[in-house]
Write a protein that holds these residues in place. Structure first.
Motif, PDB file in Angstrom:
ATOM      1  N   PRO A 153       0.832  -1.212   0.000  1.00 33.03           N
ATOM      2  CA  PRO A 153       0.000   0.000   0.000  1.00 33.03           C
ATOM      3  C   PRO A 153       0.865   1.261   0.000  1.00 33.03           C
ATOM      4  CG  PRO A 153      -0.664  -1.527   1.750  1.00 33.03           C
ATOM      5  CD  PRO A 153       0.652  -2.004   1.220  1.00 33.03           C
ATOM      6  N   ASP A 154       0.429   2.282  -0.703  1.00 34.34           N
ATOM      7  CA  ASP A 154       1.181   3.535  -0.676  1.00 34.34           C
ATOM      8  C   ASP A 154       0.927   4.320   0.605  1.00 34.34           C
ATOM      9  OD1 ASP A 154      -1.401   4.382  -1.104  1.00 34.34           O
ATOM     10  OD2 ASP A 154      -1.008   5.331  -3.041  1.00 34.34           O
ATOM     11  N   PHE A 155      -0.077   3.894   1.390  1.00 33.54           N
ATOM     12  CA  PHE A 155      -0.410   4.575   2.642  1.00 33.54           C
ATOM     13  C   PHE A 155       0.166   3.856   3.861  1.00 33.54           C
ATOM     14  CE2 PHE A 155      -3.952   1.833   1.330  1.00 33.54           C
ATOM     15  CZ  PHE A 155      -4.011   0.945   2.391  1.00 33.54           C
ATOM     16  N   TRP A 156       1.056   2.940   3.653  1.00 35.25           N
ATOM     17  CA  TRP A 156       1.577   2.106   4.748  1.00 35.25           C
ATOM     18  C   TRP A 156       3.095   2.086   4.695  1.00 35.25           C
ATOM     19  CZ3 TRP A 156       4.732  -1.978   5.675  1.00 35.25           C
ATOM     20  CH2 TRP A 156       4.548  -2.697   6.863  1.00 35.25           C
ATOM     21  N   GLY A 157       3.744   2.104   5.874  1.00 34.10           N
ATOM     22  CA  GLY A 157       5.195   2.030   5.875  1.00 34.10           C
ATOM     23  C   GLY A 157       5.785   2.228   7.259  1.00 34.10           C
ATOM     24  N   GLY A 158       7.073   2.470   7.285  1.00 40.15           N
ATOM     25  CA  GLY A 158       7.792   2.521   8.543  1.00 40.15           C
ATOM     26  C   GLY A 158       8.190   3.922   8.967  1.00 40.15           C
ATOM     27  N   PHE A 159       8.393   4.053  10.270  1.00 36.46           N
ATOM     28  CA  PHE A 159       8.953   5.254  10.867  1.00 36.46           C
ATOM     29  C   PHE A 159      10.182   4.859  11.675  1.00 36.46           C
ATOM     30  CE2 PHE A 159       4.502   6.785  10.528  1.00 36.46           C
ATOM     31  CZ  PHE A 159       4.716   8.030   9.962  1.00 36.46           C
ATOM     32  N   ARG A 160      11.125   5.764  11.751  1.00 37.43           N
ATOM     33  CA  ARG A 160      12.282   5.586  12.628  1.00 37.43           C
ATOM     34  C   ARG A 160      12.311   6.721  13.644  1.00 37.43           C
ATOM     35  NH1 ARG A 160      16.029   4.737   9.209  1.00 37.43           N
ATOM     36  NH2 ARG A 160      16.507   2.557   9.707  1.00 37.43           N
ATOM     37  N   VAL A 161      12.374   6.367  14.926  1.00 37.48           N
ATOM     38  CA  VAL A 161      12.548   7.359  15.990  1.00 37.48           C
ATOM     39  C   VAL A 161      14.050   7.512  16.224  1.00 37.48           C
ATOM     40  CG1 VAL A 161      12.040   7.989  18.372  1.00 37.48           C
ATOM     41  CG2 VAL A 161      10.349   6.693  17.035  1.00 37.48           C
ATOM     42  N   ILE A 162      14.572   8.693  15.955  1.00 32.40           N
ATOM     43  CA  ILE A 162      15.994   8.985  16.122  1.00 32.40           C
ATOM     44  C   ILE A 162      16.181   9.569  17.519  1.00 32.40           C
ATOM     45  CG2 ILE A 162      17.952  10.285  15.229  1.00 32.40           C
ATOM     46  CD1 ILE A 162      16.425  10.426  12.545  1.00 32.40           C
ATOM     47  N   PRO A 163      16.811   8.832  18.414  1.00 32.81           N
ATOM     48  CA  PRO A 163      16.812   9.258  19.820  1.00 32.81           C
ATOM     49  C   PRO A 163      17.638  10.509  20.081  1.00 32.81           C
ATOM     50  CG  PRO A 163      18.209   7.330  19.524  1.00 32.81           C
ATOM     51  CD  PRO A 163      17.520   7.550  18.224  1.00 32.81           C
ATOM     52  N   GLN A 164      17.060  11.372  20.898  1.00 28.95           N
ATOM     53  CA  GLN A 164      17.770  12.529  21.435  1.00 28.95           C
ATOM     54  C   GLN A 164      17.980  12.381  22.939  1.00 28.95           C
ATOM     55  OE1 GLN A 164      18.840  15.020  19.348  1.00 28.95           O
ATOM     56  NE2 GLN A 164      18.039  13.696  17.721  1.00 28.95           N
ATOM     57  N   VAL A 165      17.056  11.666  23.572  1.00 32.38           N
ATOM     58  CA  VAL A 165      17.114  11.383  25.012  1.00 32.38           C
ATOM     59  C   VAL A 165      16.701   9.941  25.218  1.00 32.38           C
ATOM     60  CG1 VAL A 165      16.117  11.905  27.281  1.00 32.38           C
ATOM     61  CG2 VAL A 165      16.583  13.770  25.669  1.00 32.38           C
ATOM     62  N   VAL A 166      17.465   9.190  26.017  1.00 29.86           N
ATOM     63  CA  VAL A 166      17.103   7.815  26.366  1.00 29.86           C
ATOM     64  C   VAL A 166      17.339   7.644  27.862  1.00 29.86           C
ATOM     65  CG1 VAL A 166      17.417   5.368  25.904  1.00 29.86           C
ATOM     66  CG2 VAL A 166      17.872   7.033  24.079  1.00 29.86           C
ATOM     67  N   GLU A 167      16.280   7.256  28.574  1.00 26.72           N
ATOM     68  CA  GLU A 167      16.378   7.077  30.027  1.00 26.72           C
ATOM     69  C   GLU A 167      16.191   5.606  30.401  1.00 26.72           C
ATOM     70  OE1 GLU A 167      13.722   7.858  33.969  1.00 26.72           O
ATOM     71  OE2 GLU A 167      13.741   9.483  32.485  1.00 26.72           O
ATOM     72  N   PHE A 168      17.070   5.121  31.259  1.00 30.42           N
ATOM     73  CA  PHE A 168      16.997   3.758  31.788  1.00 30.42           C
ATOM     74  C   PHE A 168      16.612   3.832  33.257  1.00 30.42           C
ATOM     75  CE2 PHE A 168      19.608   3.572  28.072  1.00 30.42           C
ATOM     76  CZ  PHE A 168      19.291   2.364  27.477  1.00 30.42           C
ATOM     77  N   TRP A 169      15.505   3.155  33.578  1.00 35.13           N
ATOM     78  CA  TRP A 169      14.936   3.175  34.931  1.00 35.13           C
ATOM     79  C   TRP A 169      15.045   1.781  35.531  1.00 35.13           C
ATOM     80  CZ3 TRP A 169      11.113   0.493  37.436  1.00 35.13           C
ATOM     81  CH2 TRP A 169      10.488   1.073  38.540  1.00 35.13           C
ATOM     82  N   GLN A 170      15.625   1.695  36.711  1.00 31.14           N
ATOM     83  CA  GLN A 170      15.736   0.424  37.435  1.00 31.14           C
ATOM     84  C   GLN A 170      15.057   0.596  38.788  1.00 31.14           C
ATOM     85  OE1 GLN A 170      17.597  -2.852  36.865  1.00 31.14           O
ATOM     86  NE2 GLN A 170      16.020  -3.127  38.435  1.00 31.14           N
ATOM     87  N   GLY A 171      14.036  -0.220  39.051  1.00 29.17           N
ATOM     88  CA  GLY A 171      13.292  -0.096  40.296  1.00 29.17           C
ATOM     89  C   GLY A 171      14.115  -0.470  41.513  1.00 29.17           C
ATOM     90  N   GLN A 172      13.904   0.280  42.614  1.00 28.16           N
ATOM     91  CA  GLN A 172      14.591   0.030  43.884  1.00 28.16           C
ATOM     92  C   GLN A 172      13.613   0.165  45.043  1.00 28.16           C
ATOM     93  OE1 GLN A 172      17.507  -1.169  43.933  1.00 28.16           O
ATOM     94  NE2 GLN A 172      18.339  -0.637  41.921  1.00 28.16           N
ATOM     95  N   ASP A 173      14.025  -0.321  46.207  1.00 26.83           N
ATOM     96  CA  ASP A 173      13.192  -0.230  47.404  1.00 26.83           C
ATOM     97  C   ASP A 173      12.900   1.221  47.770  1.00 26.83           C
ATOM     98  OD1 ASP A 173      12.703  -2.865  47.897  1.00 26.83           O
ATOM     99  OD2 ASP A 173      14.345  -3.115  49.332  1.00 26.83           O
ATOM    100  N   ASP A 174      11.779   1.407  48.486  1.00 25.89           N
ATOM    101  CA  ASP A 174      11.402   2.697  49.047  1.00 25.89           C
ATOM    102  C   ASP A 174      11.267   3.786  47.993  1.00 25.89           C
ATOM    103  OD1 ASP A 174      11.460   1.594  51.669  1.00 25.89           O
ATOM    104  OD2 ASP A 174      13.641   1.835  51.702  1.00 25.89           O
ATOM    105  N   ARG A 175      10.975   3.382  46.769  1.00 22.79           N
ATOM    106  CA  ARG A 175      10.801   4.310  45.643  1.00 22.79           C
ATOM    107  C   ARG A 175      12.068   5.124  45.351  1.00 22.79           C
ATOM    108  NH1 ARG A 175       7.228   1.148  45.732  1.00 22.79           N
ATOM    109  NH2 ARG A 175       5.033   1.523  45.238  1.00 22.79           N
ATOM    110  N   MET A 176      13.200   4.645  45.802  1.00 22.55           N
ATOM    111  CA  MET A 176      14.478   5.305  45.518  1.00 22.55           C
ATOM    112  C   MET A 176      15.078   4.691  44.256  1.00 22.55           C
ATOM    113  SD  MET A 176      14.853   7.713  47.690  1.00 22.55           S
ATOM    114  CE  MET A 176      16.606   8.093  47.757  1.00 22.55           C
ATOM    115  N   HIS A 177      14.346   4.819  43.179  1.00 24.83           N
ATOM    116  CA  HIS A 177      14.708   4.155  41.934  1.00 24.83           C
ATOM    117  C   HIS A 177      15.948   4.786  41.298  1.00 24.83           C
ATOM    118  CE1 HIS A 177      10.783   2.503  42.560  1.00 24.83           C
ATOM    119  NE2 HIS A 177      10.153   3.625  42.236  1.00 24.83           N
TER     120      HIS A 177
END
Length: 215
Positions: free
Chosen positions: A172-196
């Motif tokens: 289809p000419d109305f269908w295809g892909g997108f690429r998100v080019i990152p400017q910010v990437v955050e990694f979150w790791q859970g910890q006790d007492d909400r001190m992530h």
């Protein structure tokens, strides 16, 4: 209206995990994402490539939905969709997006913010041809995000197109892909007492700056 149980005991949870330290991180975020993505796959998460895609229209109306990550590399994160869907229209008006990978079972989350570009037509076509037959017909049958009269109308449209294209399905000419080019990437790791642990890569020219955020 007040909830009858604002803090149900069954929803309380410990997020204790291995601390995420700056010294643990790869030099750039895609390499770090690759490590965590393998961890998510090996942990047996049902769809580790499922991600929340948040977009906004030109006038600032936000919208979010789950989509599937189909590819990632040094250039960014790739997904496919109908360009005439709401997300497609949003990205045409405002080519910026946020992705969230909610890996609750392993107490991790990854957020990506970036610019969005369409994939070259030949890349989208190559992926379309690799899809199962039913998915290719479905891409034609569903004018995504449009109001439809009934489920039966959708099924009839699918059957009609399957009769028209019993083998090869055109791209289809109305269908295809997108690429998100990152400017910010955050990694979150859970910890006790909400001190992530929250470690953020932020692009600065050609370099990446790593910053720790308060939980």
């Amino acid at each position: 209206m007040e909830l009858p149980h604002p803090h149900p005991a069954g929803l309380r949870r410990s997020y204790q995990g291995k601390p995420l330290l700056e010294s643990d991180l790869a030099p750039e975020p895609i390499a770090q994402f690759a490590v965590w993505f393998v961890d998510a796959v090996e942990a047996g998460l049902p769809e580790p490539n499922a991600m929340v895609l948040a977009t906004s229209s030109a006038d600032g109306r936000p919208s979010a939905r789950l989509v599937l990550l189909k590819h990632y590399d040094a250039e960014g994160f790739v997904f496919f969709t109908n360009y005439e869907s709401r997300k497609g229209r949003d990205l045409a008006e405002n080519p910026r997006a946020c992705l969230v990978f909610p890996w609750h079972e392993i107490r991790r989350q990854v957020r990506v913010e970036g610019e969005v570009v369409r994939l070259p037509r030949e890349e989208s076509a190559a992926y379309f041809r690799s899809r199962p037959y039913g998915s290719r017909i479905g891409a034609w049958a569903s004018r995504q995000s449009e109001v439809v009269p009934s489920r039966e109308a959708l099924d009839e449209r699918f059957a009609e197109l399957a009769r028209r294209w019993p083998d090869e399905v055109p791209v289809p000419d109305f269908w295809g892909g997108f690429r998100v080019i990152p400017q910010v990437v955050e990694f979150w790791q859970g910890q006790d007492d909400r001190m992530h642990d929250r470690l953020r890569y932020r692009r600065d020219g050609e370099a990446w700056i790593v910053e720790r955020l308060a939980p």
